[in-house]
Scaffold this motif. Structure first.
Motif, PDB file in Angstrom:
ATOM      1  N   GLU A   1      50.042 -76.004 -50.332  1.00  0.00           N
ATOM      2  CA  GLU A   1      51.411 -76.129 -50.822  1.00  0.00           C
ATOM      3  C   GLU A   1      52.171 -77.025 -49.852  1.00  0.00           C
ATOM      4  OE1 GLU A   1      55.124 -73.242 -52.074  1.00  0.00           O
ATOM      5  OE2 GLU A   1      53.760 -72.520 -50.525  1.00  0.00           O
ATOM      6  N   THR A   2      52.711 -78.126 -50.367  1.00  0.00           N
ATOM      7  CA  THR A   2      53.523 -78.980 -49.507  1.00  0.00           C
ATOM      8  C   THR A   2      54.527 -79.767 -50.332  1.00  0.00           C
ATOM      9  OG1 THR A   2      53.456 -80.357 -47.526  1.00  0.00           O
ATOM     10  CG2 THR A   2      52.044 -81.041 -49.382  1.00  0.00           C
ATOM     11  N   PHE A   3      55.324 -80.531 -49.640  1.00  0.00           N
ATOM     12  CA  PHE A   3      56.424 -81.261 -50.268  1.00  0.00           C
ATOM     13  C   PHE A   3      55.917 -82.403 -51.139  1.00  0.00           C
ATOM     14  CE2 PHE A   3      57.986 -79.307 -46.389  1.00  0.00           C
ATOM     15  CZ  PHE A   3      59.066 -78.591 -46.884  1.00  0.00           C
TER      16      PHE A   3
ATOM     17  N   ASP B   1      55.584 -90.968 -46.658  1.00  0.00           N
ATOM     18  CA  ASP B   1      54.361 -90.588 -45.940  1.00  0.00           C
ATOM     19  C   ASP B   1      54.135 -89.084 -45.948  1.00  0.00           C
ATOM     20  OD1 ASP B   1      54.013 -93.239 -45.286  1.00  0.00           O
ATOM     21  OD2 ASP B   1      54.575 -93.001 -43.179  1.00  0.00           O
ATOM     22  N   PHE B   2      55.222 -88.314 -46.094  1.00  0.00           N
ATOM     23  CA  PHE B   2      55.137 -86.861 -46.014  1.00  0.00           C
ATOM     24  C   PHE B   2      55.344 -86.175 -47.363  1.00  0.00           C
ATOM     25  CE2 PHE B   2      56.825 -88.180 -41.764  1.00  0.00           C
ATOM     26  CZ  PHE B   2      55.607 -88.049 -41.104  1.00  0.00           C
ATOM     27  N   LEU B   3      55.350 -86.955 -48.448  1.00  0.00           N
ATOM     28  CA  LEU B   3      55.578 -86.406 -49.786  1.00  0.00           C
ATOM     29  C   LEU B   3      54.410 -86.766 -50.694  1.00  0.00           C
ATOM     30  CD1 LEU B   3      59.334 -87.432 -50.198  1.00  0.00           C
ATOM     31  CD2 LEU B   3      58.415 -85.255 -49.349  1.00  0.00           C
ATOM     32  N   LEU B   4      53.843 -85.761 -51.334  1.00  0.00           N
ATOM     33  CA  LEU B   4      52.755 -86.020 -52.280  1.00  0.00           C
ATOM     34  C   LEU B   4      53.269 -86.806 -53.477  1.00  0.00           C
ATOM     35  CD1 LEU B   4      51.093 -82.514 -52.237  1.00  0.00           C
ATOM     36  CD2 LEU B   4      49.985 -84.648 -51.529  1.00  0.00           C
ATOM     37  N   ARG B   5      52.475 -87.749 -53.914  1.00  0.00           N
ATOM     38  CA  ARG B   5      52.777 -88.506 -55.133  1.00  0.00           C
ATOM     39  C   ARG B   5      52.394 -87.646 -56.339  1.00  0.00           C
ATOM     40  NH1 ARG B   5      50.507 -92.260 -51.447  1.00  0.00           N
ATOM     41  NH2 ARG B   5      48.442 -91.914 -52.309  1.00  0.00           N
ATOM     42  N   PRO B   6      52.965 -87.939 -57.520  1.00  0.00           N
ATOM     43  CA  PRO B   6      52.613 -87.142 -58.706  1.00  0.00           C
ATOM     44  C   PRO B   6      51.101 -87.058 -58.907  1.00  0.00           C
ATOM     45  CG  PRO B   6      54.464 -88.564 -59.199  1.00  0.00           C
ATOM     46  CD  PRO B   6      53.966 -88.968 -57.820  1.00  0.00           C
ATOM     47  N   GLY B   7      50.616 -85.846 -59.055  1.00  0.00           N
ATOM     48  CA  GLY B   7      49.196 -85.612 -59.312  1.00  0.00           C
ATOM     49  C   GLY B   7      48.276 -85.793 -58.119  1.00  0.00           C
ATOM     50  N   GLU B   8      48.812 -86.141 -56.966  1.00  0.00           N
ATOM     51  CA  GLU B   8      47.963 -86.437 -55.808  1.00  0.00           C
ATOM     52  C   GLU B   8      47.153 -85.227 -55.341  1.00  0.00           C
ATOM     53  OE1 GLU B   8      48.232 -88.763 -51.525  1.00  0.00           O
ATOM     54  OE2 GLU B   8      50.109 -88.140 -52.506  1.00  0.00           O
TER      55      GLU B   8
ATOM     56  N   ASN C   1      53.179 -76.955 -46.051  1.00  0.00           N
ATOM     57  CA  ASN C   1      54.187 -77.816 -45.433  1.00  0.00           C
ATOM     58  C   ASN C   1      53.583 -78.828 -44.473  1.00  0.00           C
ATOM     59  OD1 ASN C   1      56.040 -76.309 -46.872  1.00  0.00           O
ATOM     60  ND2 ASN C   1      56.486 -74.970 -45.153  1.00  0.00           N
ATOM     61  N   TYR C   2      52.437 -79.385 -44.857  1.00  0.00           N
ATOM     62  CA  TYR C   2      51.752 -80.363 -44.010  1.00  0.00           C
ATOM     63  C   TYR C   2      51.005 -81.344 -44.899  1.00  0.00           C
ATOM     64  CZ  TYR C   2      48.595 -82.473 -40.651  1.00  0.00           C
ATOM     65  OH  TYR C   2      47.908 -83.376 -39.884  1.00  0.00           O
ATOM     66  N   LEU C   3      51.092 -82.619 -44.531  1.00  0.00           N
ATOM     67  CA  LEU C   3      50.362 -83.654 -45.264  1.00  0.00           C
ATOM     68  C   LEU C   3      49.957 -84.757 -44.302  1.00  0.00           C
ATOM     69  CD1 LEU C   3      49.346 -85.031 -47.860  1.00  0.00           C
ATOM     70  CD2 LEU C   3      51.646 -86.002 -48.127  1.00  0.00           C
ATOM     71  N   TRP C   4      48.658 -84.982 -44.219  1.00  0.00           N
ATOM     72  CA  TRP C   4      48.085 -86.135 -43.528  1.00  0.00           C
ATOM     73  C   TRP C   4      46.973 -86.617 -44.445  1.00  0.00           C
ATOM     74  CZ3 TRP C   4      49.434 -89.584 -40.245  1.00  0.00           C
ATOM     75  CH2 TRP C   4      48.497 -90.386 -39.605  1.00  0.00           C
ATOM     76  N   ARG C   5      47.300 -87.643 -45.236  1.00  0.00           N
ATOM     77  CA  ARG C   5      46.411 -88.075 -46.319  1.00  0.00           C
ATOM     78  C   ARG C   5      44.957 -88.316 -45.899  1.00  0.00           C
ATOM     79  NH1 ARG C   5      51.429 -89.869 -48.084  1.00  0.00           N
ATOM     80  NH2 ARG C   5      51.816 -89.183 -50.217  1.00  0.00           N
ATOM     81  N   PRO C   6      44.693 -88.900 -44.726  1.00  0.00           N
ATOM     82  CA  PRO C   6      43.283 -89.097 -44.376  1.00  0.00           C
ATOM     83  C   PRO C   6      42.477 -87.803 -44.299  1.00  0.00           C
ATOM     84  CG  PRO C   6      44.679 -90.475 -42.992  1.00  0.00           C
ATOM     85  CD  PRO C   6      45.597 -89.559 -43.774  1.00  0.00           C
ATOM     86  N   LEU C   7      43.140 -86.663 -44.138  1.00  0.00           N
ATOM     87  CA  LEU C   7      42.437 -85.383 -44.052  1.00  0.00           C
ATOM     88  C   LEU C   7      42.210 -84.705 -45.394  1.00  0.00           C
ATOM     89  CD1 LEU C   7      43.805 -83.507 -40.912  1.00  0.00           C
ATOM     90  CD2 LEU C   7      41.536 -84.450 -41.301  1.00  0.00           C
TER      91      LEU C   7
END
Length: 189
Positions: free
Chosen positions: A121-123, A137-144, A98-104
């Protein structure tokens, strides 16, 4: 007629460990150190500590760090606004939920030791149709999440809708193979 209010939802991080993390936790080598990124109140740190793993938690909330300090190493750090506090360290298990910060994402994948596992596992995109988080910003794109795990061997991956509560997620269990010449790890499914 009852006038009782419904029970409040559990505080973030105090819920039961993720079913995904529980399902794949056996992939973490015995007694291997587990890093919980954005650990909250430590539901996954507790799970792994109870199963004999040293644990490290990172969060920007003083209350979260105070709650998890008895479990293991607890770092109060704003990982979105400052340098990665664990540069150069690798872990036998890395957990993110339940966490997403793409630069990390590259740093998180690089934090998995040879023979170790990433449980993430995240949204995902689509969640905006059923609730929060809803910002891209807080949702993974398909396949990301698959792309973020290049260099790791994917053991399990899901991208889709889950009920109770309704949400769209991506989740992955991915291992880093051991050094060259070492027989491949046997990961029981």
């Amino acid at each position: 007629m009852s006038t009782q209010s419904p029970a409040p939802p559990p505080a973030h991080g105090s819920e039961a460990p993720s079913a995904w993390v529980r399902r794949w936790s056996h992939l973490v080598p015995a007694h291997g150190t587990v890093l919980d990124v954005a650990c909250g109140l430590g539901r996954h740190m507790r799970w792994f500590a109870q199963h004999g793993h040293p644990v490290v938690g990172v969060d920007r909330s003083p209350q979260a760090i105070e709650a998890v300090a008895p479990l293991g190493q607890a770092l109060l750090v704003d990982i979105e606004g400052g340098p990665w506090p664990l540069a150069g360290r690798r872990f036998e298990g890395v957990v993110v939920t339940n966490y997403l910060w793409r630069p990390l994402l590259p740093v998180i994948a690089a934090s998995v030791a040879p023979g170790g596992v990433l449980l993430y596992e995240t949204f995902a995109a689509g969640n905006e149709t059923v609730g929060k988080p809803a910002r891209p910003d807080f949702l993974l794109r398909p396949g990301e999440l698959l792309q973020a795990c290049q260099g790791l061997r994917v053991v399990a991956y899901e991208d889709g809708f889950l009920e109770a509560p309704a949400r769209f997620v991506q989740r992955i269990a991915a291992v880093r193979e051991g050094p060259a010449g070492e027989p491949p790890a046997r990961h029981r499914l």
